[in-house]
Design a protein around this motif. Structure first.
Motif, PDB file in Angstrom:
ATOM      1  N   UNK A   1      32.279  31.762  27.295  1.00  0.00           N
ATOM      2  CA  UNK A   1      32.847  31.060  28.440  1.00  0.00           C
ATOM      3  C   UNK A   1      33.821  31.981  29.171  1.00  0.00           C
ATOM      4  N   UNK A   2      34.005  31.771  30.465  1.00  0.00           N
ATOM      5  CA  UNK A   2      34.868  32.675  31.247  1.00  0.00           C
ATOM      6  C   UNK A   2      36.316  32.627  30.789  1.00  0.00           C
ATOM      7  N   UNK A   3      36.952  33.791  30.777  1.00  0.00           N
ATOM      8  CA  UNK A   3      38.368  33.869  30.431  1.00  0.00           C
ATOM      9  C   UNK A   3      39.240  33.725  31.669  1.00  0.00           C
ATOM     10  N   UNK A   4      40.548  33.871  31.470  1.00  0.00           N
ATOM     11  CA  UNK A   4      41.499  33.703  32.577  1.00  0.00           C
ATOM     12  C   UNK A   4      41.222  34.687  33.708  1.00  0.00           C
ATOM     13  N   UNK A   5      40.892  35.915  33.329  1.00  0.00           N
ATOM     14  CA  UNK A   5      40.650  36.936  34.352  1.00  0.00           C
ATOM     15  C   UNK A   5      39.439  36.573  35.199  1.00  0.00           C
ATOM     16  N   UNK A   6      38.361  36.129  34.556  1.00  0.00           N
ATOM     17  CA  UNK A   6      37.149  35.788  35.301  1.00  0.00           C
ATOM     18  C   UNK A   6      37.377  34.597  36.217  1.00  0.00           C
ATOM     19  N   UNK A   7      38.088  33.593  35.717  1.00  0.00           N
ATOM     20  CA  UNK A   7      38.382  32.422  36.552  1.00  0.00           C
ATOM     21  C   UNK A   7      39.234  32.833  37.752  1.00  0.00           C
ATOM     22  N   UNK A   8      40.260  33.642  37.506  1.00  0.00           N
ATOM     23  CA  UNK A   8      41.149  34.068  38.590  1.00  0.00           C
ATOM     24  C   UNK A   8      40.454  34.921  39.626  1.00  0.00           C
ATOM     25  N   UNK A   9      39.648  35.895  39.182  1.00  0.00           N
ATOM     26  CA  UNK A   9      38.930  36.755  40.123  1.00  0.00           C
ATOM     27  C   UNK A   9      37.921  35.945  40.936  1.00  0.00           C
ATOM     28  N   UNK A  10      37.264  34.983  40.271  1.00  0.00           N
ATOM     29  CA  UNK A  10      36.297  34.152  40.989  1.00  0.00           C
ATOM     30  C   UNK A  10      36.949  33.343  42.086  1.00  0.00           C
ATOM     31  N   UNK A  11      38.112  32.750  41.788  1.00  0.00           N
ATOM     32  CA  UNK A  11      38.809  31.937  42.791  1.00  0.00           C
ATOM     33  C   UNK A  11      39.322  32.786  43.946  1.00  0.00           C
ATOM     34  N   UNK A  12      39.765  34.007  43.627  1.00  0.00           N
ATOM     35  CA  UNK A  12      40.245  34.906  44.687  1.00  0.00           C
ATOM     36  C   UNK A  12      39.117  35.234  45.657  1.00  0.00           C
ATOM     37  N   UNK A  13      37.952  35.590  45.130  1.00  0.00           N
ATOM     38  CA  UNK A  13      36.808  35.910  45.990  1.00  0.00           C
ATOM     39  C   UNK A  13      36.320  34.671  46.725  1.00  0.00           C
ATOM     40  N   UNK A  14      36.304  33.537  46.033  1.00  0.00           N
ATOM     41  CA  UNK A  14      35.860  32.285  46.649  1.00  0.00           C
ATOM     42  C   UNK A  14      36.726  31.922  47.857  1.00  0.00           C
ATOM     43  N   UNK A  15      38.049  32.103  47.688  1.00  0.00           N
ATOM     44  CA  UNK A  15      38.971  31.755  48.763  1.00  0.00           C
ATOM     45  C   UNK A  15      38.685  32.553  50.027  1.00  0.00           C
ATOM     46  N   UNK A  16      38.283  33.799  49.871  1.00  0.00           N
ATOM     47  CA  UNK A  16      37.978  34.644  51.031  1.00  0.00           C
ATOM     48  C   UNK A  16      36.749  34.159  51.773  1.00  0.00           C
ATOM     49  N   UNK A  17      35.797  33.581  51.033  1.00  0.00           N
ATOM     50  CA  UNK A  17      34.506  33.196  51.611  1.00  0.00           C
ATOM     51  C   UNK A  17      34.532  31.792  52.211  1.00  0.00           C
ATOM     52  N   UNK A  18      35.401  30.911  51.696  1.00  0.00           N
ATOM     53  CA  UNK A  18      35.405  29.521  52.155  1.00  0.00           C
ATOM     54  C   UNK A  18      35.607  29.389  53.667  1.00  0.00           C
ATOM     55  N   UNK A  19      36.355  30.341  54.236  1.00  0.00           N
ATOM     56  CA  UNK A  19      36.650  30.241  55.667  1.00  0.00           C
ATOM     57  C   UNK A  19      35.430  30.512  56.547  1.00  0.00           C
TER      58      UNK A  19
ATOM     59  N   UNK B   1      41.331  40.474  51.887  1.00  0.00           N
ATOM     60  CA  UNK B   1      39.968  40.211  52.352  1.00  0.00           C
ATOM     61  C   UNK B   1      40.013  39.491  53.692  1.00  0.00           C
ATOM     62  N   UNK B   2      38.952  39.669  54.469  1.00  0.00           N
ATOM     63  CA  UNK B   2      38.872  39.001  55.764  1.00  0.00           C
ATOM     64  C   UNK B   2      37.766  39.586  56.606  1.00  0.00           C
ATOM     65  N   UNK B   3      37.696  39.124  57.847  1.00  0.00           N
ATOM     66  CA  UNK B   3      36.670  39.590  58.768  1.00  0.00           C
ATOM     67  C   UNK B   3      37.280  40.194  60.012  1.00  0.00           C
ATOM     68  N   UNK B   4      36.456  40.350  61.037  1.00  0.00           N
ATOM     69  CA  UNK B   4      36.943  40.925  62.290  1.00  0.00           C
ATOM     70  C   UNK B   4      37.993  40.036  62.938  1.00  0.00           C
ATOM     71  N   UNK B   5      37.948  38.727  62.653  1.00  0.00           N
ATOM     72  CA  UNK B   5      38.877  37.779  63.284  1.00  0.00           C
ATOM     73  C   UNK B   5      40.216  37.687  62.580  1.00  0.00           C
ATOM     74  N   UNK B   6      40.336  38.278  61.383  1.00  0.00           N
ATOM     75  CA  UNK B   6      41.610  38.210  60.689  1.00  0.00           C
ATOM     76  C   UNK B   6      41.440  38.087  59.187  1.00  0.00           C
ATOM     77  N   UNK B   7      42.557  37.812  58.507  1.00  0.00           N
ATOM     78  CA  UNK B   7      42.611  37.756  57.044  1.00  0.00           C
ATOM     79  C   UNK B   7      42.224  36.370  56.552  1.00  0.00           C
ATOM     80  N   UNK B   8      41.503  36.322  55.428  1.00  0.00           N
ATOM     81  CA  UNK B   8      41.155  35.036  54.820  1.00  0.00           C
ATOM     82  C   UNK B   8      41.688  34.896  53.402  1.00  0.00           C
ATOM     83  N   UNK B   9      42.032  36.008  52.732  1.00  0.00           N
ATOM     84  CA  UNK B   9      42.480  35.919  51.341  1.00  0.00           C
ATOM     85  C   UNK B   9      43.311  37.137  50.990  1.00  0.00           C
ATOM     86  N   UNK B  10      44.273  36.961  50.074  1.00  0.00           N
ATOM     87  CA  UNK B  10      45.122  38.074  49.662  1.00  0.00           C
ATOM     88  C   UNK B  10      45.701  37.791  48.280  1.00  0.00           C
TER      89      UNK B  10
END
Length: 703
Positions: free
Chosen positions: A396-414, A497-506
């Motif tokens: 099962x995923x550890x703390x690091x995997x859960x945290x990294x997944x949420x960080x990347x997810x946050x960038x993409x949700x926008x 993380x972000x796109x041409x329009x600006x930042x979405x995650x940090x």
């Protein structure tokens, strides 16, 4: 033990710190109150140092008790058990700013626990948990450095808001959790809706001003009742040992470190380390110094070499310039039967990302104090041991995997489309196949590309980059796209993380006592340059014409009906909805009247769509409908209409001429076009056929 209390007002939030009444056997305990929210924080320390520890043994646990909102878990087991993803991520949030504050060489096991005892469903918990734990640590006898505090910063109506409520956060374009000392910033974490670097800096400045108020309040509590800090045996390697290693093996370590390839670097460094162990172990045994301190000394020596080369010569271990991004390779559609796939490679970091589309039943559902969380788009990060060339546990995923997944997810949700424009749920898997730094940001890039390959109409592409820092007093250098070794031996890991329009995650972690706004400003500017470069490389792999949805993806359609029509759609005993599902589709209906039809057969989904539309349709006066003759009577015929309604076509409305026998004109199950003339107070519908016929033409049923 006497009770003590201090208060502080931050933004619109009143916070109190109380101690002396609860958990008195802990080294330190504090009850933080704000509104009707209460968090109990405790700090405990093992009496002796762990001589076998390779790094500071700190454990942080954040626990949400459902009794705090008068609620019991919905599942079969009613006791809280394995930490939820929310608890895991919050535990990491507490750990990251506090860990650098412990003194070098302190190796006593320490456990920090924050428990939510009461929750008013308005005050967001994460920054308050950090503050409660920090206060418990500071008043304890556990050795620690400067006082740490945290706030959340939102952005609404062009204004920054400190510690927004949960309701306010729903309208905010920014979700920033900021932690620091009175002098500097230690950690930032969050996401935003395409804000600029300047806006993020302004938010950090606003937040740090409020953090200073909280640190002063905690310091007042320490002054009133804080314990004297305990003495401890410094387990850090002696400076003389580090200097001797550098003098004897410095050049060999430098040659070993400065290799382009990770495997070659690891082998070369291991070879030199073996020589160091062979020469120094007998000496240490005679001085009764554990071998793990020799390992720590080697790490410091390696860090000193890396730092000197970067600060003095602007030189990095793989030969890149300070602002250079590693080579990038992108492949779309690598896996034929998945809905979407993308392979993103940056140097020796590689993420294979897969996008899977589904209906509402595929959404991620989680119980939380904030209510039941339903995620339409979610990213799951996997970090197998082979990605770093090692043997290890899979599970099962550890703390690091859960945290990294949420960080990347946050960038993409926008960038995901609205439900109205794209009713699918979206699961993204990021499988890390190689890792040499910044795999979470590779997941951002690969995840966005996988969605694009799946035919998702994303708003724009996003990319991410990790920035590093080497800081020595007043000298510093910033590194773009850091390697794993630069992360391990450097002072900062700042992911943007972000796109041409600006930042979405940090996300930013600091290993020193904090950095200034000026350094952050330069780091954000350099990160933007890196992100834009990566984006351009990603765009080169995107075809001019998108392929559309995969033929293996389910077909989905949403219909909004009036909630009072739900019963009509379901039918007596579910008869009507079972008839629709017999087409081979799945039909989900929400309490708000959103009907989702899904299936693998596009024709079946379309037929089901028409059936639902017909069942819930409202008949309107003046509209023309085509309906089936249900029955014929002496005075006319009853015609089936949308919405499971029937209307009367009176004999006088069948034709312009006199009709003596209805069956001369109509037959049962015949399709006939009619116009609605009237709907009376009892809901009875009067129809006409003759108003749709030319007056000179006589129509009868052909024999």
């Amino acid at each position: 033990m006497a009770s003590h209390k201090t208060d502080v007002v931050v933004g619109k939030t009143h916070i109190s710190f109380e101690t002396g009444e609860l958990a008195r056997l802990a080294n330190g305990s504090v009850l933080l109150r704000t509104g009707d929210t209460a968090i109990l924080a405790t700090a405990c320390m093992a009496p002796k140092a762990n001589p076998e520890a390779d790094f500071f043994p700190l454990r942080v646990d954040y626990i949400e008790r459902f009794s705090s909102v008068g609620k019991t878990l919905a599942g079969y087991i009613k006791r809280e058990g394995r930490p939820t993803s929310v608890e895991t991520i919050t535990s990491r949030l507490i750990d990251r700013p506090l860990r650098p504050m412990f003194p070098e060489g302190f190796m006593h096991e320490v456990q920090l626990i924050a428990q939510v005892m009461s929750f008013d469903a308005q005050n967001q918990l994460e920054p308050h948990a950090i503050n409660a734990v920090s206060a418990a640590l500071q008043i304890s006898d556990i050795p620690s450095g400067k006082t740490v505090a945290a706030v959340r910063v939102g952005y609404m109506n062009d204004q920054f808001v400190i510690n927004p409520t949960i309701d306010e956060q729903q309208k905010s374009k920014l979700n920033l959790v900021l932690a620091g000392t009175h002098e500097a910033i230690l950690m930032i974490e969050g996401g935003c809706s395409f804000l600029s670097e300047q806006q993020i800096l302004q938010a950090i400045e606003k937040g740090h001003h409020e953090i200073q108020k909280i640190t002063l309040a905690i310091d007042q509590l320490v002054q009133n009742c804080g314990k004297k800090k305990a003495d401890f045996v410094n387990m850090a390697p002696p400076h003389s040992l580090i200097e001797e290693i550098q003098s004897r093996f410095g050049n060999e370590l430098k040659d070993a470190l400065f290799q382009q390839k990770k495997a070659e670097r690891s082998d070369a460094v291991e070879e030199v380390q073996n020589k160091i162990f062979e020469e120094f172990t007998p000496k240490l045994e005679g001085l009764n110094i554990p071998a793990n301190r020799l390992q720590a000394a080697i790490k410091v020596a390696k860090s000193n070499i890396l730092r000197k080369e970067a600060l003095t010569h602007n030189k990095r271990i793989d030969g890149r310039t300070l602002d250079q991004v590693r080579p990038i390779s992108v492949k779309l559609g690598l896996l034929n039967r998945t809905h979407g796939s993308a392979l993103f490679t940056r140097g020796e970091t590689q993420a294979l990302c897969i996008a899977t589309l589904g209906s509402t039943t595929s959404m991620q559902k989680t119980e939380s104090l904030y209510g039941d969380i339903v995620e339409r788009c979610y990213l799951q990060y996997s970090f197998p041991p082979f990605s770093v060339g090692e043997v290890g546990r899979l599970g099962s995923p550890g703390r690091r995997e859960v945290g990294h997944g949420k960080l990347a997810e946050r960038a993409i949700l926008e960038i995901i489309p609205t439900t109205e424009n794209f009713p699918y749920s979206m699961r993204i898997e990021s499988n890390i196949l190689e890792s040499n730094g910044s795999s979470s940001q590779a997941s951002v890039c690969g995840g966005a590309l996988a969605l694009l390959d799946a035919g998702v109409p994303i708003k724009e592409l996003v990319s991410g980059v990790a920035m590093g820092l080497i800081l020595e007093k007043n000298r510093y250098v910033i590194l773009t796209d850091i390697l794993g070794t630069e992360d391990d031996l450097g002072d900062m890991d700042f992911k943007v993380a972000g796109g041409a329009s600006g930042i979405t995650s940090f996300q930013m972690d600091i290993k020193v006592e904090g950095i200034t706004i000026e350094i952050m400003k330069e780091a954000l500017s350099r990160a933007k340059e890196g992100r834009m470069h990566i984006l351009e490389e990603m765009k080169k792999a995107v075809p001019a014409k998108q392929k559309g949805l995969s033929k293996f993806a389910p077909r989905l359609v949403n219909i909004k009906i009036h909630p009072n029509k739900i019963g009509t759609l379901i039918g007596p005993g579910g008869k009507q909805i079972r008839l629709i599902q017999a087409l081979g589709v799945t039909v989900d209906v929400t309490d708000e009247g959103v009907v989702t039809i899904s299936g693998n057969d596009a024709d079946a989904v379309e037929k089901a769509h028409k059936m639902v539309s017909d069942i819930v349709a409202e008949v309107e006066v003046g509209k023309i409908y085509t309906g089936e003759v249900v029955s014929i009577v002496a005075f006319g015929a009853f015609i089936a209409l949308p919405g499971q309604k029937e209307g009367l076509l009176h004999v006088s409305e069948i034709a312009h001429e006199r009709v003596n026998n209805v069956e001369d004109y109509l037959k049962e199950k015949q399709q006939v076009e009619v116009k609605v003339l009237e709907i009376n107070d009892r809901g009875q519908i009067r129809l006409s056929r003759k108003v749709l016929l030319p007056k000179e033409k006589k129509e009868t049923v052909q024999s």
